[in-house]
Design a protein around this motif. Sequence first.
Motif, PDB file in Angstrom:
ATOM      1  N   SER A  43       0.827  -1.210   0.000  1.00 33.47           N
ATOM      2  CA  SER A  43       0.000   0.000   0.000  1.00 33.47           C
ATOM      3  C   SER A  43       0.857   1.255   0.000  1.00 33.47           C
ATOM      4  CB  SER A  43      -0.927   0.013   1.208  1.00 33.47           C
ATOM      5  OG  SER A  43      -1.883  -0.999   1.099  1.00 33.47           O
ATOM      6  N   ALA A  44       1.944   1.225   0.752  1.00 33.19           N
ATOM      7  CA  ALA A  44       2.841   2.387   0.800  1.00 33.19           C
ATOM      8  C   ALA A  44       3.457   2.626  -0.583  1.00 33.19           C
ATOM      9  CB  ALA A  44       3.935   2.178   1.841  1.00 33.19           C
ATOM     10  N   TRP A  45       3.875   1.570  -1.250  1.00 31.81           N
ATOM     11  CA  TRP A  45       4.453   1.711  -2.591  1.00 31.81           C
ATOM     12  C   TRP A  45       3.432   2.307  -3.559  1.00 31.81           C
ATOM     13  CZ3 TRP A  45       8.718   2.208  -5.171  1.00 31.81           C
ATOM     14  CH2 TRP A  45       8.732   2.030  -6.554  1.00 31.81           C
ATOM     15  N   LEU A  46       2.202   1.829  -3.472  1.00 34.47           N
ATOM     16  CA  LEU A  46       1.161   2.321  -4.368  1.00 34.47           C
ATOM     17  C   LEU A  46       0.773   3.773  -4.071  1.00 34.47           C
ATOM     18  CD1 LEU A  46      -1.101  -0.865  -4.512  1.00 34.47           C
ATOM     19  CD2 LEU A  46       0.460  -0.009  -6.297  1.00 34.47           C
ATOM     20  N   ALA A  47       0.984   4.193  -2.829  1.00 33.86           N
ATOM     21  CA  ALA A  47       0.601   5.555  -2.424  1.00 33.86           C
ATOM     22  C   ALA A  47       1.799   6.494  -2.299  1.00 33.86           C
ATOM     23  CB  ALA A  47      -0.138   5.486  -1.090  1.00 33.86           C
ATOM     24  N   ILE A  48       2.981   6.039  -2.692  1.00 37.38           N
ATOM     25  CA  ILE A  48       4.205   6.809  -2.440  1.00 37.38           C
ATOM     26  C   ILE A  48       4.165   8.194  -3.085  1.00 37.38           C
ATOM     27  CG2 ILE A  48       5.600   5.970  -4.381  1.00 37.38           C
ATOM     28  CD1 ILE A  48       6.822   6.337  -0.768  1.00 37.38           C
ATOM     29  N   ARG A  49       3.463   8.354  -4.166  1.00 36.91           N
ATOM     30  CA  ARG A  49       3.371   9.677  -4.821  1.00 36.91           C
ATOM     31  C   ARG A  49       2.621  10.680  -3.952  1.00 36.91           C
ATOM     32  NH1 ARG A  49       7.271   8.538  -7.569  1.00 36.91           N
ATOM     33  NH2 ARG A  49       7.116   7.327  -9.462  1.00 36.91           N
ATOM     34  N   ARG A  50       1.782  10.176  -3.044  1.00 38.39           N
ATOM     35  CA  ARG A  50       1.034  11.058  -2.144  1.00 38.39           C
ATOM     36  C   ARG A  50       1.784  11.319  -0.841  1.00 38.39           C
ATOM     37  NH1 ARG A  50      -3.211   7.430  -3.650  1.00 38.39           N
ATOM     38  NH2 ARG A  50      -3.158   6.598  -1.540  1.00 38.39           N
ATOM     39  N   ARG A  55       6.954  14.944   6.268  1.00 35.64           N
ATOM     40  CA  ARG A  55       6.519  14.078   7.364  1.00 35.64           C
ATOM     41  C   ARG A  55       7.506  12.938   7.542  1.00 35.64           C
ATOM     42  NH1 ARG A  55       0.848  11.818   6.468  1.00 35.64           N
ATOM     43  NH2 ARG A  55       1.243  11.029   8.543  1.00 35.64           N
ATOM     44  N   SER A  56       7.511  12.372   8.709  1.00 36.63           N
ATOM     45  CA  SER A  56       8.364  11.224   8.993  1.00 36.63           C
ATOM     46  C   SER A  56       7.845  10.000   8.237  1.00 36.63           C
ATOM     47  CB  SER A  56       8.355  10.949  10.494  1.00 36.63           C
ATOM     48  OG  SER A  56       8.852   9.670  10.778  1.00 36.63           O
ATOM     49  N   PHE A  57       8.719   9.349   7.473  1.00 34.68           N
ATOM     50  CA  PHE A  57       8.302   8.153   6.734  1.00 34.68           C
ATOM     51  C   PHE A  57       7.843   7.041   7.674  1.00 34.68           C
ATOM     52  CE2 PHE A  57       9.051   4.065   4.678  1.00 34.68           C
ATOM     53  CZ  PHE A  57       8.280   4.218   3.529  1.00 34.68           C
ATOM     54  N   PRO A  58       8.596   6.739   8.758  1.00 31.88           N
ATOM     55  CA  PRO A  58       8.129   5.669   9.649  1.00 31.88           C
ATOM     56  C   PRO A  58       6.754   5.951  10.258  1.00 31.88           C
ATOM     57  CG  PRO A  58      10.437   6.114  10.055  1.00 31.88           C
ATOM     58  CD  PRO A  58       9.946   7.190   9.131  1.00 31.88           C
ATOM     59  N   ILE A  59       6.458   7.202  10.553  1.00 28.15           N
ATOM     60  CA  ILE A  59       5.151   7.527  11.120  1.00 28.15           C
ATOM     61  C   ILE A  59       4.064   7.358  10.056  1.00 28.15           C
ATOM     62  CG2 ILE A  59       3.738   9.407  12.064  1.00 28.15           C
ATOM     63  CD1 ILE A  59       6.293  10.354  13.502  1.00 28.15           C
ATOM     64  N   TRP A  60       4.332   7.798   8.830  1.00 32.30           N
ATOM     65  CA  TRP A  60       3.386   7.620   7.730  1.00 32.30           C
ATOM     66  C   TRP A  60       3.132   6.130   7.512  1.00 32.30           C
ATOM     67  CZ3 TRP A  60       4.417   5.917   2.482  1.00 32.30           C
ATOM     68  CH2 TRP A  60       3.352   6.115   1.601  1.00 32.30           C
ATOM     69  N   LEU A  61       4.198   5.359   7.507  1.00 35.07           N
ATOM     70  CA  LEU A  61       4.095   3.917   7.318  1.00 35.07           C
ATOM     71  C   LEU A  61       3.308   3.276   8.460  1.00 35.07           C
ATOM     72  CD1 LEU A  61       5.067   1.731   5.350  1.00 35.07           C
ATOM     73  CD2 LEU A  61       7.071   1.458   6.805  1.00 35.07           C
ATOM     74  N   ARG A  62       3.552   3.727   9.682  1.00 34.42           N
ATOM     75  CA  ARG A  62       2.843   3.187  10.841  1.00 34.42           C
ATOM     76  C   ARG A  62       1.347   3.454  10.726  1.00 34.42           C
ATOM     77  NH1 ARG A  62       5.456   1.941  15.747  1.00 34.42           N
ATOM     78  NH2 ARG A  62       7.026   1.476  14.219  1.00 34.42           N
ATOM     79  N   SER A  63       0.956   4.609  10.207  1.00 40.49           N
ATOM     80  CA  SER A  63      -0.478   4.901  10.063  1.00 40.49           C
ATOM     81  C   SER A  63      -1.116   3.952   9.044  1.00 40.49           C
ATOM     82  CB  SER A  63      -0.706   6.360   9.686  1.00 40.49           C
ATOM     83  OG  SER A  63      -0.229   6.635   8.400  1.00 40.49           O
ATOM     84  N   ILE A  64      -0.397   3.620   7.989  1.00 42.24           N
ATOM     85  CA  ILE A  64      -0.905   2.638   7.025  1.00 42.24           C
ATOM     86  C   ILE A  64      -1.057   1.282   7.705  1.00 42.24           C
ATOM     87  CG2 ILE A  64      -0.387   1.372   4.890  1.00 42.24           C
ATOM     88  CD1 ILE A  64       1.067   3.927   3.914  1.00 42.24           C
ATOM     89  N   ALA A  65      -0.060   0.903   8.498  1.00 40.51           N
ATOM     90  CA  ALA A  65      -0.098  -0.387   9.194  1.00 40.51           C
ATOM     91  C   ALA A  65      -1.260  -0.457  10.181  1.00 40.51           C
ATOM     92  CB  ALA A  65       1.228  -0.635   9.918  1.00 40.51           C
ATOM     93  N   VAL A  66      -1.516   0.621  10.895  1.00 33.92           N
ATOM     94  CA  VAL A  66      -2.641   0.639  11.838  1.00 33.92           C
ATOM     95  C   VAL A  66      -3.945   0.394  11.092  1.00 33.92           C
ATOM     96  CG1 VAL A  66      -4.011   2.150  13.344  1.00 33.92           C
ATOM     97  CG2 VAL A  66      -1.535   2.039  13.613  1.00 33.92           C
ATOM     98  N   ASN A  67      -4.112   1.037   9.949  1.00 33.48           N
ATOM     99  CA  ASN A  67      -5.325   0.819   9.160  1.00 33.48           C
ATOM    100  C   ASN A  67      -5.425  -0.623   8.670  1.00 33.48           C
ATOM    101  OD1 ASN A  67      -6.355   3.413   9.441  1.00 33.48           O
ATOM    102  ND2 ASN A  67      -5.166   4.173   7.718  1.00 33.48           N
ATOM    103  N   LYS A  68      -4.313  -1.201   8.253  1.00 32.14           N
ATOM    104  CA  LYS A  68      -4.320  -2.609   7.822  1.00 32.14           C
ATOM    105  C   LYS A  68      -4.707  -3.516   8.988  1.00 32.14           C
ATOM    106  CE  LYS A  68      -3.110  -1.988   3.603  1.00 32.14           C
ATOM    107  NZ  LYS A  68      -4.128  -2.165   2.584  1.00 32.14           N
ATOM    108  N   CYS A  69      -4.189  -3.231  10.167  1.00 32.40           N
ATOM    109  CA  CYS A  69      -4.505  -4.041  11.355  1.00 32.40           C
ATOM    110  C   CYS A  69      -5.977  -3.923  11.725  1.00 32.40           C
ATOM    111  CB  CYS A  69      -3.633  -3.621  12.530  1.00 32.40           C
ATOM    112  SG  CYS A  69      -1.892  -4.056  12.357  1.00 32.40           S
ATOM    113  N   ARG A  70      -6.509  -2.720  11.652  1.00 29.58           N
ATOM    114  CA  ARG A  70      -7.932  -2.522  11.958  1.00 29.58           C
ATOM    115  C   ARG A  70      -8.803  -3.278  10.954  1.00 29.58           C
ATOM    116  NH1 ARG A  70      -7.530   3.916  13.127  1.00 29.58           N
ATOM    117  NH2 ARG A  70      -6.778   3.750  15.265  1.00 29.58           N
TER     118      ARG A  70
END
Length: 173
Positions: A43-50, A55-70
């Motif tokens: 998902s991060a690769w597909l959204a990397i243009r956005r 912003r911090s990359f690890p924090i952005w990535l963590r927000s994607i992961a939280v959504n995947k977990c939910r």
Amino acid sequence: MTGDRAAFSALMTATKGDLHRFVRRYVGDDDEAYDLVQETYTSAWLAIRRYDPSRSFPIWLRSIAVNKCRDWGRKRTVRRVVRGVMGLDAPEALAVGDGTASPEERLDQGQRRAALDRAITALPDALKAPLLLTALEGRSHTEVARIVGATPKAVETRVARARARLAEALRGL
């Protein structure tokens, strides 16, 4: 494009250990965590243009992961209902839905948020800055130490004291 892939691969290498530990704790299953980390990176690769480089990359990535977990948790509950492991009237089954809070829940959340804002505002600056920099911005104790002119251990202590004061201020809500 090759440079983009190499850069993304380097970012994956730098973040995969922490991300996997976080997801593993969230879902409680190592195999599921592995799959969810893969989905997160896809998902991060597909959204990397956005992605906003400010912003911090690890924090952005963590927000994607939280959504995947939910999403995983909701799907898991639905699968259990469909398989008959859980009845439709079970609390977990009743919680599956569109995710919108009732008006009462929104009011309660708003009141809690306002109380938290007041409690944070009331903190002394020596405790407030380290708490906000670590909890809201995701900065490490070392980074915060450089910002506030303290040692990483002092930052750790200040964050713990700030959290204790907030817990005390919010007790009973």
